[in-house]
Design a protein around this motif. Structure first.
Motif, mmCIF file in Angstrom:
data_model
loop_
_atom_site.group_PDB
_atom_site.id
_atom_site.type_symbol
_atom_site.label_atom_id
_atom_site.label_comp_id
_atom_site.label_asym_id
_atom_site.label_seq_id
_atom_site.Cartn_x
_atom_site.Cartn_y
_atom_site.Cartn_z
ATOM 1 N N HIS A 19 -16.789 -145.703 34.946
ATOM 2 C CA HIS A 19 -17.320 -146.069 36.255
ATOM 3 C C HIS A 19 -17.622 -144.843 37.109
ATOM 4 N N ILE A 20 -17.518 -143.660 36.524
ATOM 5 C CA ILE A 20 -17.821 -142.411 37.224
ATOM 6 C C ILE A 20 -18.697 -141.553 36.320
ATOM 7 N N VAL A 21 -19.362 -140.578 36.917
ATOM 8 C CA VAL A 21 -20.224 -139.680 36.149
ATOM 9 C C VAL A 21 -19.500 -138.365 35.907
ATOM 10 N N GLU A 22 -19.287 -138.032 34.652
ATOM 11 C CA GLU A 22 -18.675 -136.768 34.256
ATOM 12 C C GLU A 22 -19.115 -136.491 32.826
ATOM 13 N N PRO A 23 -19.767 -135.360 32.578
ATOM 14 C CA PRO A 23 -20.273 -135.077 31.232
ATOM 15 C C PRO A 23 -19.214 -135.242 30.146
ATOM 16 N N ASP A 24 -19.571 -135.953 29.082
ATOM 17 C CA ASP A 24 -18.758 -136.172 27.879
ATOM 18 C C ASP A 24 -17.627 -137.172 28.072
ATOM 19 N N LEU A 25 -17.327 -137.570 29.299
ATOM 20 C CA LEU A 25 -16.221 -138.506 29.520
ATOM 21 C C LEU A 25 -16.499 -139.845 28.856
ATOM 22 N N ASP A 26 -17.734 -140.324 28.961
ATOM 23 C CA ASP A 26 -18.061 -141.633 28.389
ATOM 24 C C ASP A 26 -17.851 -141.663 26.877
ATOM 25 N N ARG A 82 -15.031 -144.151 25.205
ATOM 26 C CA ARG A 82 -15.469 -145.153 24.234
ATOM 27 C C ARG A 82 -14.670 -145.029 22.929
ATOM 28 N N ALA A 83 -14.465 -143.789 22.493
ATOM 29 C CA ALA A 83 -13.761 -143.582 21.227
ATOM 30 C C ALA A 83 -12.298 -144.002 21.316
ATOM 31 N N VAL A 84 -11.591 -143.572 22.366
ATOM 32 C CA VAL A 84 -10.151 -143.840 22.429
ATOM 33 C C VAL A 84 -9.856 -145.306 22.747
ATOM 34 N N VAL A 85 -10.748 -145.973 23.474
ATOM 35 C CA VAL A 85 -10.565 -147.405 23.709
ATOM 36 C C VAL A 85 -10.789 -148.173 22.415
ATOM 37 N N ASN A 86 -11.843 -147.839 21.702
ATOM 38 C CA ASN A 86 -12.132 -148.528 20.435
ATOM 39 C C ASN A 86 -11.046 -148.296 19.397
ATOM 40 N N ILE A 142 -10.043 -137.694 38.334
ATOM 41 C CA ILE A 142 -9.055 -136.879 37.626
ATOM 42 C C ILE A 142 -8.231 -137.735 36.674
ATOM 43 N N GLY A 143 -7.793 -138.892 37.141
ATOM 44 C CA GLY A 143 -6.915 -139.727 36.334
ATOM 45 C C GLY A 143 -7.547 -140.197 35.039
ATOM 46 N N LEU A 144 -8.792 -140.662 35.094
ATOM 47 C CA LEU A 144 -9.426 -141.171 33.878
ATOM 48 C C LEU A 144 -9.662 -140.067 32.843
ATOM 49 N N PRO A 145 -10.227 -138.903 33.226
ATOM 50 C CA PRO A 145 -10.355 -137.835 32.223
ATOM 51 C C PRO A 145 -9.011 -137.411 31.629
ATOM 52 N N THR A 146 -7.966 -137.368 32.470
ATOM 53 C CA THR A 146 -6.638 -136.984 31.974
ATOM 54 C C THR A 146 -6.116 -138.023 30.978
ATOM 55 N N ALA A 147 -6.261 -139.301 31.330
ATOM 56 C CA ALA A 147 -5.834 -140.364 30.423
ATOM 57 C C ALA A 147 -6.593 -140.288 29.103
ATOM 58 N N ALA A 148 -7.896 -140.061 29.181
ATOM 59 C CA ALA A 148 -8.713 -139.974 27.973
ATOM 60 C C ALA A 148 -8.312 -138.786 27.114
ATOM 61 N N MET A 149 -7.954 -137.685 27.765
ATOM 62 C CA MET A 149 -7.584 -136.485 27.023
ATOM 63 C C MET A 149 -6.287 -136.708 26.231
ATOM 64 N N PHE A 150 -5.277 -137.307 26.872
ATOM 65 C CA PHE A 150 -4.044 -137.612 26.146
ATOM 66 C C PHE A 150 -4.313 -138.599 25.013
ATOM 67 N N ALA A 151 -5.127 -139.614 25.288
ATOM 68 C CA ALA A 151 -5.418 -140.616 24.265
ATOM 69 C C ALA A 151 -6.164 -140.014 23.080
ATOM 70 N N SER A 152 -6.971 -138.993 23.349
ATOM 71 C CA SER A 152 -7.706 -138.351 22.252
ATOM 72 C C SER A 152 -6.772 -137.614 21.301
ATOM 73 N N ARG A 153 -5.521 -137.399 21.741
ATOM 74 C CA ARG A 153 -4.503 -136.770 20.884
ATOM 75 C C ARG A 153 -3.653 -137.821 20.182
ATOM 76 N N LYS A 154 -4.154 -139.032 20.094
ATOM 77 C CA LYS A 154 -3.498 -140.122 19.378
ATOM 78 C C LYS A 154 -2.173 -140.531 20.016
ATOM 79 N N ILE A 155 -2.134 -140.436 21.342
ATOM 80 C CA ILE A 155 -0.968 -140.893 22.098
ATOM 81 C C ILE A 155 -1.355 -142.183 22.814
#
Length: 420
Positions: free
Chosen positions: A51-58, A62-66, A17-30
């Motif tokens: 490190h987990i399997v969830e469709p589209d999470l990777d 990748r985008a928000v880290v880069n 839950i935490g990683l998808p949530t973090a990625a979602m906020f980051a995708s909003r340029k936060i």
């Protein structure tokens, strides 16, 4: 005057839950800082990997880290909002909730808190956990005021906002599902709703307080658990009466007001298999139906194990020249639901552990969503479907999409997940 926007968010716990949530906020340029005690998870995320399997999470990670909007660390640092998404397990073999991870997260965050910060507990929790978290933080930071003492004038705002997503569809449902907001005060709820509106298109529904929000999540999963227990009990009855339970359910569901769920090997995952016990622990004398449903679902794996041993016995009776050591079992699926890699509270994994421990012959496991078997299955071997067809007994536990075309002529089949 409009409230300021959140410029930096910290997510404590970078799991399912935490990683998808973090990625979602980051995708909003936060700017998002993820915190986890697992150094491997931190290093993996900082490489733009998951490190987990969830469709589209990777793809999102990748985008928000880069782009520099998400990074991970093992030590909390100052932010304007903190979301705590850590496990809430049981204490030992009992069904009492253990809040040690929430407490550890709260105490880790407390030193970096400052006036105006927002703390949200996302972890599925027993009733009262959010207030307990606020007490722990207040004890650690007596220089700051918290809602339980200062009300709307508090320096720190605290809320409970449980996740309500389906594994396999997390990235979609985080956006579209309604969000339950349970602030300790009205301003706490307003701040939390404002935070989630950065990406949530569903409605942010404000509850009367954190306890109602906590209970809402527990109630949702208990409702499903009770209905699954009905289906699982039907499957046991139908087996005794020599009926096809899936045919029965299909016919019954033709009634316009009937929607029976599908039976399976039990109930798994960190939510449905756990949350009802949190209600039972809060009101043990009153939660009779909820407790019974949990007991029905918790007993289903043993029923499956008995069916497998009966199949082994039948195979040996038909082949008197063989011993149990000559019988190879093939187990299809370890995850707690189809098409994911999540093994938490999985009844399929529990069944596999028992069979590996008791069966003297070879045990093969087919689980397309993992690369190696868990340590609980030291004697088993991870196989592909083609090789597994050579086994003597085939145990279908999880309806992964790869299993939909299993050859029905491969031999003795114990199928407890669905018709194939």
């Amino acid at each position: 005057m409009a409230e300021p926007t959140f410029k930096k968010i910290s997510v404590i716990g970078l799991g399912y839950i935490g990683l998808p949530t973090a990625a979602m906020f980051a995708s909003r340029k936060i700017e998002v800082v993820g915190v986890d005690v697992n150094q491997h998870a931190v290093d993996t995320i900082n490489r733009g990997e998951v490190h987990i399997v969830e469709p589209d999470l990777d793809l999102v990670v990748r985008a928000v880290v880069n782009e520099g909007y998400l990074r991970a660390t093992t030590v909390p640092e100052p932010a304007e909002a903190f979301l705590i998404a850590v496990p809430t397990p049981f204490k030992g073999d009992h069904h009492e909730p253990d809040l040690k991870y929430i407490e550890a997260a709260a105490l880790a965050v407390a030193p970096v808190l400052k006036k105006g910060d927002l703390i949200i507990l996302e972890s599925t929790s027993p009733v009262g956990a959010t207030e307990a978290m606020a007490r722990w933080m207040a004890e650690a930071r007596p220089d700051l005021s918290f809602p339980q003492a200062a009300g709307e004038a508090a320096d720190i705002r605290v809320a409970h906002c449980p996740e309500r997503v389906l594994p396999g569809k997390v990235m979609q449902e985080l956006i579209t599902n309604d969000r339950v907001i349970g602030g300790m005060t009205e301003k706490c709820s307003e701040a939390a709703a404002r935070l989630y509106r950065n990406f949530v298109t569903g409605e942010c529904v404000v509850a009367s307080g954190p306890r109602v929000a906590e209970m809402a999540k527990l109630t949702e999963n208990s409702f499903r658990d009770v209905n699954i227990a009905f289906a699982n009990e039907l499957s046991i009855i139908c087996d005794k009466l020599d009926m096809d339970v899936w045919e029965l359910i299909s016919l019954a569901n033709r009634h316009p007001r009937v929607n029976i769920l599908q039976p399976g090997p039990g109930v798994g995952g960190h939510c449905i298999a756990v949350d009802p016990w949190f209600i039972v622990s809060s009101a043990p004398e009153e939660a009779q139906l909820i407790r019974t449903a949990r007991e029905v679902n918790d007993a289903k794996p043993q029923w499956v194990i008995n069916k497998v041993h009966a199949a082994i016995g039948a195979h040996l009776s038909a082949s008197p020249d063989k011993t149990a050591k000559d019988v190879t079992l093939a187990i299809y699926g370890l995850a707690f639901k189809p098409d994911i890699d999540d093994l938490r509270e999985s009844p399929a994994l529990a069944i596999a552990e028992d069979l590996v421990g008791r069966h003297v012959g070879a045990v093969w496991v087919v689980e397309p969503n993992i690369r190696e078997l868990p340590s609980a299955l030291p004697e088993a071997r991870l196989m592909d479907m083609g090789t597994a067809e050579k086994a003597d007994i085939h145990v279908l536990l999880v309806q992964h999409r790869e299993f939909s075309e299993i050859n029905q002529d491969i031999g003795a089949i114990v199928n407890v997940c669905s018709p194939t």
